[in-house]
Design a protein around this motif. Structure first.
Motif, mmCIF file in Angstrom:
data_model
loop_
_atom_site.group_PDB
_atom_site.id
_atom_site.type_symbol
_atom_site.label_atom_id
_atom_site.label_comp_id
_atom_site.label_asym_id
_atom_site.label_seq_id
_atom_site.Cartn_x
_atom_site.Cartn_y
_atom_site.Cartn_z
ATOM 1 N N PRO A 255 3.341 12.343 0.853
ATOM 2 C CA PRO A 255 3.643 11.155 1.671
ATOM 3 C C PRO A 255 2.425 10.270 1.927
ATOM 4 C CG PRO A 255 3.713 13.153 2.996
ATOM 5 C CD PRO A 255 3.629 13.578 1.577
ATOM 6 N N ILE A 256 1.211 10.848 1.945
ATOM 7 C CA ILE A 256 0.013 10.036 2.143
ATOM 8 C C ILE A 256 -0.187 9.102 0.942
ATOM 9 C CG2 ILE A 256 -2.497 10.106 2.362
ATOM 10 C CD1 ILE A 256 -1.068 10.883 4.904
ATOM 11 N N LEU A 257 -0.060 9.641 -0.264
ATOM 12 C CA LEU A 257 -0.210 8.809 -1.473
ATOM 13 C C LEU A 257 0.896 7.759 -1.554
ATOM 14 C CD1 LEU A 257 -1.206 11.540 -4.104
ATOM 15 C CD2 LEU A 257 -2.698 9.942 -2.870
ATOM 16 N N VAL A 258 2.112 8.160 -1.156
ATOM 17 C CA VAL A 258 3.211 7.185 -1.140
ATOM 18 C C VAL A 258 2.916 6.062 -0.155
ATOM 19 C CG1 VAL A 258 5.648 6.864 -0.529
ATOM 20 C CG2 VAL A 258 4.945 8.812 -1.933
ATOM 21 N N ASP A 259 2.391 6.411 1.014
ATOM 22 C CA ASP A 259 2.086 5.392 2.022
ATOM 23 C C ASP A 259 0.977 4.453 1.537
ATOM 24 O OD1 ASP A 259 3.954 6.564 3.559
ATOM 25 O OD2 ASP A 259 2.657 7.062 5.252
ATOM 26 N N ILE A 260 -0.032 5.015 0.846
ATOM 27 C CA ILE A 260 -1.101 4.167 0.325
ATOM 28 C C ILE A 260 -0.535 3.160 -0.681
ATOM 29 C CG2 ILE A 260 -3.199 4.158 -1.080
ATOM 30 C CD1 ILE A 260 -3.951 6.820 0.221
ATOM 31 N N LEU A 261 0.362 3.652 -1.538
ATOM 32 C CA LEU A 261 0.984 2.759 -2.511
ATOM 33 C C LEU A 261 1.858 1.712 -1.813
ATOM 34 C CD1 LEU A 261 1.693 1.952 -5.425
ATOM 35 C CD2 LEU A 261 3.488 3.721 -5.384
ATOM 36 N N ILE A 262 2.675 2.146 -0.865
ATOM 37 C CA ILE A 262 3.556 1.216 -0.153
ATOM 38 C C ILE A 262 2.736 0.173 0.594
ATOM 39 C CG2 ILE A 262 5.249 1.043 1.708
ATOM 40 C CD1 ILE A 262 6.456 2.136 -0.826
ATOM 41 N N MET A 263 1.688 0.637 1.311
ATOM 42 C CA MET A 263 0.867 -0.303 2.070
ATOM 43 C C MET A 263 0.163 -1.301 1.151
ATOM 44 S SD MET A 263 1.304 0.141 5.188
ATOM 45 C CE MET A 263 2.355 1.329 6.008
ATOM 46 N N THR A 264 -0.249 -0.852 -0.014
ATOM 47 C CA THR A 264 -0.888 -1.757 -0.968
ATOM 48 C C THR A 264 0.092 -2.840 -1.410
ATOM 49 O OG1 THR A 264 -2.304 0.053 -1.732
ATOM 50 C CG2 THR A 264 -2.137 -1.881 -3.150
ATOM 51 N N LEU A 265 1.332 -2.456 -1.719
ATOM 52 C CA LEU A 265 2.346 -3.437 -2.117
ATOM 53 C C LEU A 265 2.666 -4.394 -0.983
ATOM 54 C CD1 LEU A 265 4.800 -1.118 -4.133
ATOM 55 C CD2 LEU A 265 3.110 -2.734 -5.051
ATOM 56 N N LEU A 266 2.763 -3.864 0.268
ATOM 57 C CA LEU A 266 3.061 -4.729 1.404
ATOM 58 C C LEU A 266 1.909 -5.699 1.684
ATOM 59 C CD1 LEU A 266 4.712 -2.170 3.857
ATOM 60 C CD2 LEU A 266 5.853 -3.907 2.475
ATOM 61 N N VAL A 267 0.663 -5.213 1.542
ATOM 62 C CA VAL A 267 -0.500 -6.097 1.723
ATOM 63 C C VAL A 267 -0.496 -7.200 0.653
ATOM 64 C CG1 VAL A 267 -3.020 -6.184 1.526
ATOM 65 C CG2 VAL A 267 -1.931 -4.425 2.921
ATOM 66 N N HIS A 268 -0.170 -6.827 -0.588
ATOM 67 C CA HIS A 268 -0.119 -7.812 -1.663
ATOM 68 C C HIS A 268 0.980 -8.839 -1.405
ATOM 69 C CE1 HIS A 268 -0.493 -9.483 -5.692
ATOM 70 N NE2 HIS A 268 0.853 -9.366 -5.823
ATOM 71 N N ALA A 269 2.148 -8.352 -0.950
ATOM 72 C CA ALA A 269 3.258 -9.276 -0.680
ATOM 73 C C ALA A 269 2.982 -10.184 0.503
ATOM 74 C CB ALA A 269 4.538 -8.475 -0.444
ATOM 75 N N SER A 270 2.041 -9.799 1.360
ATOM 76 C CA SER A 270 1.741 -10.592 2.552
ATOM 77 C C SER A 270 0.500 -11.464 2.386
ATOM 78 C CB SER A 270 1.547 -9.666 3.751
ATOM 79 O OG SER A 270 2.721 -8.929 4.016
ATOM 80 N N GLY A 271 -0.066 -11.525 1.172
ATOM 81 C CA GLY A 271 -1.180 -12.431 0.969
ATOM 82 C C GLY A 271 -2.499 -11.767 0.697
ATOM 83 N N GLY A 272 -2.538 -10.509 0.315
ATOM 84 C CA GLY A 272 -3.781 -9.858 -0.042
ATOM 85 C C GLY A 272 -4.448 -9.165 1.137
ATOM 86 N N ILE A 273 -5.702 -8.742 0.908
ATOM 87 C CA ILE A 273 -6.392 -7.926 1.920
ATOM 88 C C ILE A 273 -6.770 -8.736 3.142
ATOM 89 C CG2 ILE A 273 -7.261 -6.310 0.203
ATOM 90 C CD1 ILE A 273 -9.933 -7.739 0.324
ATOM 91 N N GLU A 274 -6.643 -10.036 3.071
ATOM 92 C CA GLU A 274 -6.885 -10.841 4.256
ATOM 93 C C GLU A 274 -5.729 -10.752 5.245
ATOM 94 O OE1 GLU A 274 -7.709 -14.765 3.011
ATOM 95 O OE2 GLU A 274 -9.612 -14.257 2.044
ATOM 96 N N SER A 275 -4.636 -10.140 4.805
ATOM 97 C CA SER A 275 -3.487 -9.951 5.697
ATOM 98 C C SER A 275 -3.818 -8.919 6.773
ATOM 99 C CB SER A 275 -2.273 -9.500 4.887
ATOM 100 O OG SER A 275 -1.220 -9.092 5.738
#
Length: 526
Positions: free
Chosen positions: A85-105
């Protein structure tokens, strides 16, 4: 490197995993709620790629709900299971950050929660592995986002590298905190186990103590009572009030706490007791602890000292008195040869010889008393002991019909030396015959239901014991018979006391009774 090798136990991991699972469900729900409630002109999340954000959030919610259904045993049997679940969360959070405008989100902050949780629930260095994976994911996301934005230099990864440093810092700090908390929890668990064992040991010690321990409050309600106290104080039970006799004893101690208390008199199955009080510190109520001891042990020790002293004294008596006594007796025999013509002198000579025999009998009894062998205590049946006593009664030429015996069949066994019990019974029966005449001698027995103590009563129907003689009945050399030595009852009580039993006189109308209250066969101390 000790902090990097910290491995939490399965029980320590399971509680953080459940908390984190709840956090994931709440987070996924809030992300979807923010996505649908935000206005289209200024979306809070998913501004760069709304579809990717929506589908990723739905997938995340479904995965978190599915993870709740996994059994606890799976996490215990497979220590690597929480990494998934930790690796899944890292992947999910990366996709959500990308969908929200990158690491500046602002969603990049959520990655810190995942890294911190990973360093709590994952064993060994896997927590640092999660920080490394999250750093690489953020760098790849920034590189891909820069390509999508047609950046002049997509390899300019300063922000993601700085974010990665914060990931490792959070991982190390969380690791230290988790290790300290785990050590504190383990120490608390060990202390709790030590306290639990100590309490169990204290309960066993108090419960097995021969000294009775009783705790009562200011209203004289019994709060604690060990087994010995219940056996010695047959009327006392937990959550009940103290008997009036003990309350009066306590009031007497309060009036003069520095003065020793007199023993509590024996009553029925309750033996004579030594009572001591002490205040018990308590924040809730004024509690008092009471120590109860059977005086039979002290009496037994005193009896042994008395018999040892008597043995030394008897040897001196035998040497100093028997030699001149033999000379007196020999001289009386010589005088007897020429007394046929002098009847008055013959009477005086008879008096001399009679008293010589009496003094010689006293010396013989004392020597026999001091030279007795150590008691061989064993379990005995009163029925068999009385049967042997009746047989000896008949062998001495006495009428067996003179004895009236009433002994129940369910009488408990006693612990006594068989030869000494024979001597006690024979002595009491002989006294009953001498002082009761040819009348009936009644032998009854039973046991006290409350304490389980067996008793035996021997009663005659003669004139009884005079009031003025009762206090000295068990003193050595005290006798009301003309030919008695005064050692019979003294010896009988000594035998009884050496077995933690009691021999008491009870007046009867008519006659006199002597009652032996035996110790409980399972609670005799050696």
């Amino acid at each position: 490197m000790a902090d990097l090798l910290y491995i939490p136990s399965p029980n320590q991991r399971w509680t953080p995993i459940r908390v984190y699972a709840s956090y994931r469900i709440v987070l996924a729900s809030l992300l979807l709620l923010l996505f649908f409630m935000a206005p289209d002109t200024t979306p809070l999340v998913g501004s760069y790629d709304p579809k990717l954000f929506f589908y990723t959030s739905v997938l995340y919610l479904g995965l978190t709900l599915l993870s709740v259904l996994l059994p606890q045993k799976l996490y215990h049997q497979r220590p690597m299971m929480p990494l998934l679940p930790i690796l899944v969360d890292i992947l999910i959070m990366t996709l959500l950050v990308h969908a929200s405008g990158g690491i500046e989100s602002s969603l990049t902050v959520l990655m810190l929660v995942t890294i911190a949780t990973a360093n709590i629930i994952l064993p060994g260095r896997l927590g640092l592995l999660s920080a490394a994976v999250a750093t690489l994911a953020m760098m790849l996301e920034q590189f891909y986002f820069s390509l999508a934005k047609n950046a002049t230099n997509p390899f300019h990864l300063t922000e993601s590298a700085t974010l990665g440093v914060s990931f490792f810092a959070v991982a190390l700090i969380t690791r230290q905190v988790a290790q300290r908390l785990a050590q504190s929890e383990a120490l608390a668990a060990r202390q709790n186990e030590a306290i639990r064992r100590l309490e169990a040991l204290n309960r066993q010690v108090v419960e097995r103590m021969r000294t009775g321990v009783l705790v009562f409050d200011s209203f004289f309600m019994v709060q604690l009572c060990n087994r010995s106290a219940q056996e010695l104080l047959v009327q006392v039970e937990s959550q009940k009030q103290l008997p009036e006799a003990l309350i009066q004893h306590y009031q007497r101690w309060l009036d003069e706490p520095s003065q020793p208390l007199p023993p509590l008199p024996a009553r029925g199955p309750q033996p004579e007791l030594d009572i001591r009080f002490a205040p018990l510190e308590s924040n809730d109520d004024m509690l008092t602890i009471m120590f109860v001891e059977d005086r039979a042990r002290l009496v037994q020790e005193a009896q042994q000292l008395k018999m040892a002293s008597l043995g030394r004294m008897s040897a001196t008596i035998a040497h100093e008195i028997r030699n001149p006594l033999s000379a007196i007796n020999h001289a009386a025999e010589l005088l007897e040869e020429g007394m046929d013509d002098h009847p008055e002198d013959r009477k005086l000579l008879d008096i001399i010889q009679r008293h010589v025999r009496r003094v010689n009998g006293i010396i013989t009894d004392i020597l026999g008393l001091s030279r007795r062998e150590p008691a061989q205590v064993q379990r005995l049946s009163l029925h068999q002991a009385l049967s042997s006593c009746i047989t000896r009664w008949q062998e001495r030429g006495h009428d067996p019909l003179q004895l009236r015996i009433d002994v129940p069949e369910d009488l408990p066994e006693i612990r006594f030396d068989a030869r000494q019990l024979e001597q006690v019974l024979d002595n009491l029966l002989n006294n009953a015959r001498l002082h009761g005449g040819d009348g009936t001698i009644e032998i009854t027995a039973g046991f006290h239901p409350s304490g389980g103590l067996p008793w035996l009563r021997i009663r005659d129907f003669g004139p009884g014991v005079p009031e003025e003689a009762r206090e000295n009945l068990f003193e050595p050399f005290f006798t009301t018979a003309r030919e008695g030595t005064g050692l019979g009852l003294f010896v009988c009580r000594g035998f009884c006391e050496s077995h933690q039993a009691r021999l008491d006189y009870e007046p009867a109308d008519p006659g006199a009774s002597f009652v032996i209250t035996f110790a409980h066969p399972d609670r005799v101390f050696q």
